[in-house]
Design an enzyme around this catalytic site. Structure first.
Site, PDB file in Angstrom:
ATOM      1  N   TYR A  94       0.841  -1.199   0.000  1.00  0.00           N
ATOM      2  CA  TYR A  94       0.000   0.000   0.000  1.00  0.00           C
ATOM      3  C   TYR A  94       0.875   1.247   0.000  1.00  0.00           C
ATOM      4  CZ  TYR A  94       0.955   0.606   5.029  1.00  0.00           C
ATOM      5  OH  TYR A  94       1.568   0.799   6.242  1.00  0.00           O
ATOM      6  N   CYS A  95       0.298   2.372  -0.410  1.00  0.00           N
ATOM      7  CA  CYS A  95       0.906   3.693  -0.232  1.00  0.00           C
ATOM      8  C   CYS A  95      -0.164   4.585   0.391  1.00  0.00           C
ATOM      9  CB  CYS A  95       1.482   4.249  -1.534  1.00  0.00           C
ATOM     10  SG  CYS A  95       0.271   4.530  -2.848  1.00  0.00           S
ATOM     11  N   TRP A  96      -0.129   5.887   0.140  1.00  0.00           N
ATOM     12  CA  TRP A  96      -1.078   6.783   0.804  1.00  0.00           C
ATOM     13  C   TRP A  96      -2.505   6.563   0.317  1.00  0.00           C
ATOM     14  CZ3 TRP A  96      -3.225   8.985   4.464  1.00  0.00           C
ATOM     15  CH2 TRP A  96      -4.052  10.094   4.366  1.00  0.00           C
ATOM     16  N   TYR A 123      -3.395   3.517   2.442  1.00  0.00           N
ATOM     17  CA  TYR A 123      -3.444   3.739   3.888  1.00  0.00           C
ATOM     18  C   TYR A 123      -4.645   4.597   4.278  1.00  0.00           C
ATOM     19  CZ  TYR A 123      -2.345   5.512   8.511  1.00  0.00           C
ATOM     20  OH  TYR A 123      -2.424   5.858   9.834  1.00  0.00           O
TER      21      TYR A 123
END
Length: 354
Positions: A94-96, A123
């Protein structure tokens, strides 16, 4: 390349068996992250700032090109690192927001044979979930009592008996007093604390009683979510009492072996409230190893603080329980009987006490 976009519910299930990578920068990860994740930044803090500034000044295309210019030379290093650490070649990612950074990392790993499960919404989706989870209503039973009555020990014993327990001080890495941070890990951010609290709460049945310690709004530098704090203020409370000698012994067992200079600093932080004479006496006793004496001195202040709590409005269920000289197993049985009485008065199903 093998990539699958997954929902948060799928992610939470798969993480039981698969490792998690967080593609955000170091500072984003330190501020808060999904527990259990490891940080593998696509753009580090400095690079992220450069790309962000360029995006504002020149737009998306220039920012994307600059991003690839910065991270491109590290592509092979990222692949080698992940191959070394995750030979099974299955990963959660995952990232932001589930955008470019996780897409790039997914592409890189897919090129060397990884099966990638990428969190849709990133996230931000997870954080929305934890934010809402710690603001739901819960069926708390609160353990109260003066400093040194062993409330945390009781919570652990209840948990060992299969009871539902939330240890707020354990999650906050702080015991909730001037001395509370000594010997503890660094406290999480408020956001990360809420993540950890939500993770604990999703393991529990929201309907059945959950034991929790009576806390102030702040535990060290961590602030409780308003909803949780208000429920602690209004939930049924069992106020534990023990003899002063037992309380001093308990505190001595927890604190006497901690670094002396840190204990001194904690006493000095209270000097305005203790007064000059009491502070001096406590510091002298600590220096000479007279632990029971300085602890007794501290209890004068903490007991006075506890007295303010007694002046708060009476709750619907507020009981006192004297556990002086009572073995831990018997103390737990007494607490479980009271829980059943509270359940009965509230119209909830009574649990069986063995």
């Amino acid at each position: 390349m093998s990539e699958k976009l997954i929902t948060l519910s799928e992610f939470l299930k798969l993480r039981e068996t698969l490792p998690i990578l967080d593609a955000r920068s170091e500072s984003e990860f330190i501020q808060s992250h999904i527990p259990g994740a490891l940080n593998l930044p696509i753009l580090n803090d400095g690079e992220r700032e450069i790309v962000g500034t360029l995006y504002k000044q020149e737009g998306n295309e220039s920012a994307v090109l600059k991003g690839f210019e910065l991270v491109g030379p590290r592509f092979h290093q990222i692949q080698k690192e992940v191959l070394l650490n995750y030979p099974d070649k299955k990963i959660l990612l995952y990232c932001w927001r589930g955008g470019m950074r996780s897409q790039i990392l997914s592409w890189l790993l897919g090129m060397v044979g990884f099966e990638v499960f990428r969190l849709k919404g990133g996230y931000k989706t997870y954080r929305t979930f934890t934010y809402e989870r710690v603001r739901k209503p819960y069926n708390f039973i609160v353990l109260g009592g003066k400093t040194g009555t062993g409330k945390t020990v009781l919570l652990k014993a209840l948990e060992d008996k299969g009871e539902q327990v939330v240890d707020l001080e354990g999650l906050a890495h702080h015991r909730g007093s001037s001395f509370g941070g000594i010997g503890q890990e660094k406290q999480p951010s408020v956001e990360q604390f809420e993540n950890l609290l939500a993770e604990r709460l999703i393991q529990l049945d929201q309907i059945h009683p959950i034991w929790i310690e009576n806390e102030s709004r702040n535990i060290g530098k961590v602030t409780l979510p308003d909803g949780i704090f208000q429920q602690i203020l209004t939930a049924p409370i069992i106020k534990i009492s023990k003899t002063e000698a037992e309380r001093i012994t308990h505190i001595e067992e927890e604190y006497a072996s901690l670094p002396k200079e840190e204990l001194k600093s904690a006493i000095l932080r209270l000097s305005n409230k203790l007064g000059g004479l009491r502070t001096t006496e406590a510091l002298e006793d600590l220096e000479m190893g007279r632990h029971r004496s300085w602890i007794e001195n501290m209890l004068v202040y903490y007991d006075k603080t506890y007295g303010f709590d007694l002046n708060k409005p009476i709750r619907q269920h507020e009981l006192s329980l004297d556990l002086s000289q009572i073995p831990l197993s018997e103390a737990c049985q007494n607490l479980l009987k009271i829980k059943n009485d509270i359940n009965a008065k509230s119209g909830n199903q009574t649990d069986t006490v063995e």
